[in-house]
Design a protein around this motif. Structure first.
Motif, PDB file in Angstrom:
ATOM      1  N   LYS A 149      94.688  30.793  21.735  1.00 24.87           N
ATOM      2  CA  LYS A 149      93.244  30.723  21.993  1.00 24.87           C
ATOM      3  C   LYS A 149      92.903  31.488  23.269  1.00 24.87           C
ATOM      4  O   LYS A 149      93.615  31.410  24.251  1.00 24.87           O
ATOM      5  CB  LYS A 149      92.806  29.266  22.159  1.00 24.87           C
ATOM      6  CG  LYS A 149      93.055  28.415  20.953  1.00 24.87           C
ATOM      7  CD  LYS A 149      92.704  26.974  21.275  1.00 24.87           C
ATOM      8  CE  LYS A 149      93.297  26.040  20.244  1.00 24.87           C
ATOM      9  NZ  LYS A 149      93.297  24.673  20.701  1.00 24.87           N
ATOM     10  N   ASP A 150      91.799  32.217  23.233  1.00 24.41           N
ATOM     11  CA  ASP A 150      91.303  32.875  24.444  1.00 24.41           C
ATOM     12  C   ASP A 150      90.577  31.800  25.249  1.00 24.41           C
ATOM     13  O   ASP A 150      89.697  31.119  24.735  1.00 24.41           O
ATOM     14  CB  ASP A 150      90.359  34.015  24.080  1.00 24.41           C
ATOM     15  CG  ASP A 150      90.045  34.885  25.286  1.00 24.41           C
ATOM     16  OD1 ASP A 150      90.692  34.688  26.331  1.00 24.41           O
ATOM     17  OD2 ASP A 150      89.153  35.728  25.190  1.00 24.41           O
ATOM     18  N   THR A 151      90.954  31.612  26.473  1.00 27.88           N
ATOM     19  CA  THR A 151      90.419  30.503  27.254  1.00 27.88           C
ATOM     20  C   THR A 151      89.764  30.976  28.536  1.00 27.88           C
ATOM     21  O   THR A 151      89.785  32.146  28.884  1.00 27.88           O
ATOM     22  CB  THR A 151      91.560  29.540  27.640  1.00 27.88           C
ATOM     23  OG1 THR A 151      92.438  30.248  28.515  1.00 27.88           O
ATOM     24  CG2 THR A 151      92.308  29.038  26.435  1.00 27.88           C
ATOM     25  N   LEU A 152      89.251  29.993  29.230  1.00 24.92           N
ATOM     26  CA  LEU A 152      88.687  30.218  30.551  1.00 24.92           C
ATOM     27  C   LEU A 152      89.732  30.837  31.482  1.00 24.92           C
ATOM     28  O   LEU A 152      89.413  31.662  32.328  1.00 24.92           O
ATOM     29  CB  LEU A 152      88.186  28.883  31.114  1.00 24.92           C
ATOM     30  CG  LEU A 152      87.694  28.848  32.544  1.00 24.92           C
ATOM     31  CD1 LEU A 152      86.453  29.720  32.689  1.00 24.92           C
ATOM     32  CD2 LEU A 152      87.390  27.427  32.968  1.00 24.92           C
ATOM     33  N   CYS A 153      90.988  30.470  31.305  1.00 21.01           N
ATOM     34  CA  CYS A 153      92.062  30.972  32.163  1.00 21.01           C
ATOM     35  C   CYS A 153      92.130  32.493  32.139  1.00 21.01           C
ATOM     36  O   CYS A 153      92.292  33.127  33.170  1.00 21.01           O
ATOM     37  CB  CYS A 153      93.407  30.424  31.707  1.00 21.01           C
ATOM     38  SG  CYS A 153      93.516  28.652  31.773  1.00 21.01           S
ATOM     39  N   ASN A 154      92.016  33.056  30.944  1.00 20.36           N
ATOM     40  CA  ASN A 154      92.082  34.506  30.819  1.00 20.36           C
ATOM     41  C   ASN A 154      90.986  35.160  31.648  1.00 20.36           C
ATOM     42  O   ASN A 154      91.218  36.151  32.334  1.00 20.36           O
ATOM     43  CB  ASN A 154      91.968  34.901  29.348  1.00 20.36           C
ATOM     44  CG  ASN A 154      92.448  36.307  29.099  1.00 20.36           C
ATOM     45  OD1 ASN A 154      93.145  36.884  29.913  1.00 20.36           O
ATOM     46  ND2 ASN A 154      92.048  36.861  27.985  1.00 20.36           N
ATOM     47  N   LYS A 155      89.801  34.582  31.627  1.00 17.77           N
ATOM     48  CA  LYS A 155      88.682  35.133  32.407  1.00 17.77           C
ATOM     49  C   LYS A 155      88.890  34.924  33.908  1.00 17.77           C
ATOM     50  O   LYS A 155      88.565  35.784  34.716  1.00 17.77           O
ATOM     51  CB  LYS A 155      87.370  34.503  31.957  1.00 17.77           C
ATOM     52  CG  LYS A 155      86.977  34.950  30.558  1.00 17.77           C
ATOM     53  CD  LYS A 155      85.669  34.331  30.128  1.00 17.77           C
ATOM     54  CE  LYS A 155      85.338  34.839  28.743  1.00 17.77           C
ATOM     55  NZ  LYS A 155      85.050  33.827  27.796  1.00 17.77           N
ATOM     56  N   LEU A 156      89.444  33.771  34.268  1.00 17.50           N
ATOM     57  CA  LEU A 156      89.652  33.478  35.687  1.00 17.50           C
ATOM     58  C   LEU A 156      90.712  34.369  36.323  1.00 17.50           C
ATOM     59  O   LEU A 156      90.572  34.798  37.457  1.00 17.50           O
ATOM     60  CB  LEU A 156      90.074  32.018  35.869  1.00 17.50           C
ATOM     61  CG  LEU A 156      89.000  30.969  35.685  1.00 17.50           C
ATOM     62  CD1 LEU A 156      89.618  29.579  35.764  1.00 17.50           C
ATOM     63  CD2 LEU A 156      87.913  31.110  36.735  1.00 17.50           C
ATOM     64  N   PHE A 157      91.787  34.640  35.575  1.00 17.10           N
ATOM     65  CA  PHE A 157      92.910  35.368  36.161  1.00 17.10           C
ATOM     66  C   PHE A 157      92.855  36.867  35.942  1.00 17.10           C
ATOM     67  O   PHE A 157      93.514  37.620  36.638  1.00 17.10           O
ATOM     68  CB  PHE A 157      94.233  34.826  35.615  1.00 17.10           C
ATOM     69  CG  PHE A 157      94.484  33.388  35.966  1.00 17.10           C
ATOM     70  CD1 PHE A 157      94.140  32.878  37.210  1.00 17.10           C
ATOM     71  CD2 PHE A 157      95.061  32.535  35.055  1.00 17.10           C
ATOM     72  CE1 PHE A 157      94.368  31.554  37.537  1.00 17.10           C
ATOM     73  CE2 PHE A 157      95.306  31.203  35.368  1.00 17.10           C
ATOM     74  CZ  PHE A 157      94.948  30.726  36.615  1.00 17.10           C
ATOM     75  N   SER A 158      92.089  37.335  34.966  1.00 16.52           N
ATOM     76  CA  SER A 158      92.037  38.765  34.693  1.00 16.52           C
ATOM     77  C   SER A 158      91.431  39.514  35.878  1.00 16.52           C
ATOM     78  O   SER A 158      90.573  39.007  36.582  1.00 16.52           O
ATOM     79  CB  SER A 158      91.203  39.038  33.440  1.00 16.52           C
ATOM     80  OG  SER A 158      91.881  38.559  32.308  1.00 16.52           O
ATOM     81  N   SER A 159      91.910  40.729  36.040  1.00 13.19           N
ATOM     82  CA  SER A 159      91.483  41.558  37.158  1.00 13.19           C
ATOM     83  C   SER A 159      90.263  42.392  36.778  1.00 13.19           C
ATOM     84  O   SER A 159      90.190  42.946  35.688  1.00 13.19           O
ATOM     85  CB  SER A 159      92.638  42.480  37.542  1.00 13.19           C
ATOM     86  OG  SER A 159      92.228  43.424  38.478  1.00 13.19           O
ATOM     87  N   LYS A 160      89.302  42.460  37.696  1.00 15.61           N
ATOM     88  CA  LYS A 160      88.096  43.271  37.498  1.00 15.61           C
ATOM     89  C   LYS A 160      87.851  44.097  38.765  1.00 15.61           C
ATOM     90  O   LYS A 160      87.831  43.560  39.850  1.00 15.61           O
ATOM     91  CB  LYS A 160      86.890  42.374  37.226  1.00 15.61           C
ATOM     92  CG  LYS A 160      87.018  41.532  35.975  1.00 15.61           C
ATOM     93  CD  LYS A 160      86.059  40.340  36.056  1.00 15.61           C
ATOM     94  CE  LYS A 160      86.420  39.258  35.097  1.00 15.61           C
ATOM     95  NZ  LYS A 160      87.574  38.466  35.456  1.00 15.61           N
ATOM     96  N   LEU A 161      87.692  45.380  38.609  1.00 19.97           N
ATOM     97  CA  LEU A 161      87.401  46.300  39.718  1.00 19.97           C
ATOM     98  C   LEU A 161      88.364  46.131  40.899  1.00 19.97           C
ATOM     99  O   LEU A 161      87.942  45.911  42.042  1.00 19.97           O
ATOM    100  CB  LEU A 161      85.957  46.121  40.194  1.00 19.97           C
ATOM    101  CG  LEU A 161      84.881  46.327  39.136  1.00 19.97           C
ATOM    102  CD1 LEU A 161      83.515  45.927  39.682  1.00 19.97           C
ATOM    103  CD2 LEU A 161      84.871  47.750  38.631  1.00 19.97           C
ATOM    104  N   PRO A 162      89.662  46.231  40.655  1.00 24.58           N
ATOM    105  CA  PRO A 162      90.618  46.024  41.748  1.00 24.58           C
ATOM    106  C   PRO A 162      90.751  47.232  42.668  1.00 24.58           C
ATOM    107  O   PRO A 162      90.277  48.328  42.358  1.00 24.58           O
ATOM    108  CB  PRO A 162      91.929  45.795  41.006  1.00 24.58           C
ATOM    109  CG  PRO A 162      91.797  46.665  39.807  1.00 24.58           C
ATOM    110  CD  PRO A 162      90.339  46.565  39.417  1.00 24.58           C
ATOM    111  N   GLU A 163      91.407  46.990  43.773  1.00 21.16           N
ATOM    112  CA  GLU A 163      91.809  48.051  44.697  1.00 21.16           C
ATOM    113  C   GLU A 163      93.291  47.848  44.971  1.00 21.16           C
ATOM    114  O   GLU A 163      93.814  46.742  44.772  1.00 21.16           O
ATOM    115  CB  GLU A 163      91.020  47.955  46.007  1.00 21.16           C
ATOM    116  CG  GLU A 163      89.544  48.241  45.843  1.00 21.16           C
ATOM    117  CD  GLU A 163      88.774  48.098  47.152  1.00 21.16           C
ATOM    118  OE1 GLU A 163      89.402  47.946  48.226  1.00 21.16           O
ATOM    119  OE2 GLU A 163      87.537  48.139  47.102  1.00 21.16           O
ATOM    120  N   LEU A 164      93.953  48.890  45.426  1.00 20.38           N
ATOM    121  CA  LEU A 164      95.366  48.751  45.768  1.00 20.38           C
ATOM    122  C   LEU A 164      95.517  47.856  46.996  1.00 20.38           C
ATOM    123  O   LEU A 164      94.689  47.877  47.906  1.00 20.38           O
ATOM    124  CB  LEU A 164      95.985  50.110  46.071  1.00 20.38           C
ATOM    125  CG  LEU A 164      96.251  51.017  44.882  1.00 20.38           C
ATOM    126  CD1 LEU A 164      96.752  52.380  45.356  1.00 20.38           C
ATOM    127  CD2 LEU A 164      97.257  50.387  43.930  1.00 20.38           C
TER     128      LEU A 164
END
Length: 192
Positions: A62-77
Motif C-alpha cells: 500500500k502507498d502510505t503516508l510514510c512514502n510522502k513523509l520520507f520521499s525527497s523533494k527539491l533536494p540539495e547536496l
C-alpha cells in the motif's frame, strides 16, 4: 565563523581554513573520493525508489503516508564545513556535514527521533550532559582519581557495521516498542 564551543567568533585566513579542511578530507579512512559523483536528481530518484520499496514491503504494497513523509523533494547536496576548535592546540577544525536539504533528511530526522528515546537505556554509563554526570557521582565514594579522555573524531570512528549489529540484537531481544507510533513504521519494522 563561529567557534566549535562557546559561541565565539573566529577570524581565520581563508587559505589556512582550506588547508585544514583539505587535511581532514584527505583522511582516506574516513572519507572516500568519488570520481564521478551522481547528480542531485539521480540521488533523489534512487533514494525515493528505495523508500518506496521499503515502505511497500512494510505496508504490504500500500502507498502510505510514510512514502510522502520520507520521499525527497527539491533536494540539495550535503556539504561539509569546519568549525574551529579554539580550545585545542593549533585550532583544528571540527568537521560538520550539513544535510539540511539532502535527499535523506526527513528519514534521518525520523530515525534520530525513533532511536533517541533509547539513549541511556542500553548502558548505565550514558550521560546526557555534565550535570547528569555530577548527579551520578556526587554521592559515590570514589577512591583514586577520575580521568576524562578526549576522543578524536568520535562519530567518524564509530564502526557502522557494529552499530547495525547492536541494533539488530536489540531488535531481536524485543527492546524496540512497535506500538509507539501507529501511523509510521517503528525501528522494529525497519530492522526486519
Amino acid at each position: 565563523m563561529k567557534a566549535d564551543k562557546g559561541g565565539s567568533i573566529v577570524i581565520m585566513n581563508s587559505s589556512e581554513y582550506r588547508e585544514k579542511m583539505y587535511r581532514l578530507l584527505d583522511d582516506e579512512t574516513t572519507y572516500a573520493k568519488i570520481e564521478n559523483p551522481p547528480t542531485v536528481q539521480k540521488l533523489q530518484n534512487t533514494f525515493n525508489q528505495n523508500v518506496k520499496k521499503i515502505i511497500s514491503k512494510l505496508c504490504n504494497g500500500k502507498d502510505t503516508l510514510c512514502n510522502k513523509l520520507f520521499s525527497s523533494k527539491l533536494p540539495e547536496l550535503a556539504y561539509i564545513y569546519g568549525s574551529p576548535k579554539i580550545h585545542k592546540d593549533g585550532c583544528p577544525l571540527h568537521p560538520i556535514v550539513s544535510t539540511m536539504k539532502s535527499p535523506n533528511k526527513n528519514l534521518a530526522v525520523w530515525l534520530a527521533g525513533e532511536l533517541g528515546i533509547y539513549l541511556g537505556k542500553f548502558s548505565e554509563s550514558h550521560n546526557k550532559h555534565s550535570v547528569d554526570l555530577i548527579e551520578k557521582v556526587k554521592n559515590k565514594n570514589i577512591k583514586g582519581h577520575m580521568v576524562s579522555f578526549d576522543v578524536v573524531a568520535l562519530f567518524t570512528n564509530v564502526p557502522l557495521d557494529k552499530v547495525l549489529e547492536f541494533l539488530q540484537t536489540q531488535h531481536n531481544e524485543g527492546i524496540f516498542n512497535p506500538n509507539r507510533n501507529k501511523c509510521l513504521p517503528g525501528v522494529d519494522q525497519i530492522m526486519c
